[in-house]
Design a protein around this motif. Sequence first.
Motif, PDB file in Angstrom:
ATOM      1  N   ILE A   1     -17.075  22.014  29.015  1.00  0.00           N
ATOM      2  CA  ILE A   1     -17.561  21.124  27.961  1.00  0.00           C
ATOM      3  C   ILE A   1     -16.746  19.838  28.017  1.00  0.00           C
ATOM      4  O   ILE A   1     -15.544  19.859  28.285  1.00  0.00           O
ATOM      5  N   GLU A   2     -17.451  18.746  27.811  1.00  0.00           N
ATOM      6  CA  GLU A   2     -16.826  17.419  27.767  1.00  0.00           C
ATOM      7  C   GLU A   2     -17.350  16.679  26.560  1.00  0.00           C
ATOM      8  O   GLU A   2     -18.526  16.822  26.187  1.00  0.00           O
ATOM      9  N   ALA A   3     -16.508  15.879  25.965  1.00  0.00           N
ATOM     10  CA  ALA A   3     -16.908  15.058  24.827  1.00  0.00           C
ATOM     11  C   ALA A   3     -17.981  14.072  25.263  1.00  0.00           C
ATOM     12  O   ALA A   3     -17.908  13.509  26.353  1.00  0.00           O
ATOM     13  N   VAL A   4     -18.977  13.859  24.403  1.00  0.00           N
ATOM     14  CA  VAL A   4     -19.966  12.817  24.653  1.00  0.00           C
ATOM     15  C   VAL A   4     -19.281  11.459  24.583  1.00  0.00           C
ATOM     16  O   VAL A   4     -19.580  10.557  25.353  1.00  0.00           O
ATOM     17  N   GLY A   5     -18.333  11.325  23.672  1.00  0.00           N
ATOM     18  CA  GLY A   5     -17.574  10.095  23.525  1.00  0.00           C
ATOM     19  C   GLY A   5     -16.507  10.250  22.461  1.00  0.00           C
ATOM     20  O   GLY A   5     -16.458  11.252  21.750  1.00  0.00           O
TER      21      GLY A   5
END
Length: 182
Positions: A86-90
């Motif tokens: 998982i990665e932050a959208v922003g």
Amino acid sequence: MKYKKMVELKNNLICHIRNVEYSDAKAVYDIFNLTHGQTDFLLTYPEENSFNLEKERQFLIEKENSSKEVELCAVLDGRIVGTAGIEAVGKKYKVKHRAELGISVEKDYWSWGIGRALVTSCIECAKSAGYAQLELNVVSENHNAIALYESVGFSEYGRNPKGFCSRNVGWQELILMRVELV
């Protein structure tokens, strides 16, 4: 973010879901290139991999030290057979509640339950990190993946008819999916 779990698969084998570590860089690099060559449903082709081993190691160090992002692997008999993260959208206020999910599993292990184990683990990590929403894009012809995502709570919120341009089949429609975590 630290994560570790043992999951019994459909065939009664035990799969270890855990954080990818710095020392896994070569195996992760290799599995990325393998899985991206086995299906036309992923974002890139193997030769488009912008990482080398050093960049892979740096990426894994960043994930190991992050409280908001994670890279997980599925391990069978000491071998990595899939990854998800998982990665932050922003980081801006208006989008910091959202994360994106990415996953790939070696084709020989499809339908064993490894994808489900990785996706549910990523959902747990996203909740733990405080995200309100987890998102993904999936090729509309990838019926097995769509069924998996729906079974764990994802729902469609849009479509992009020309989301991918495949070398093999031309345009591929992307389905945008999300699951609410709070």
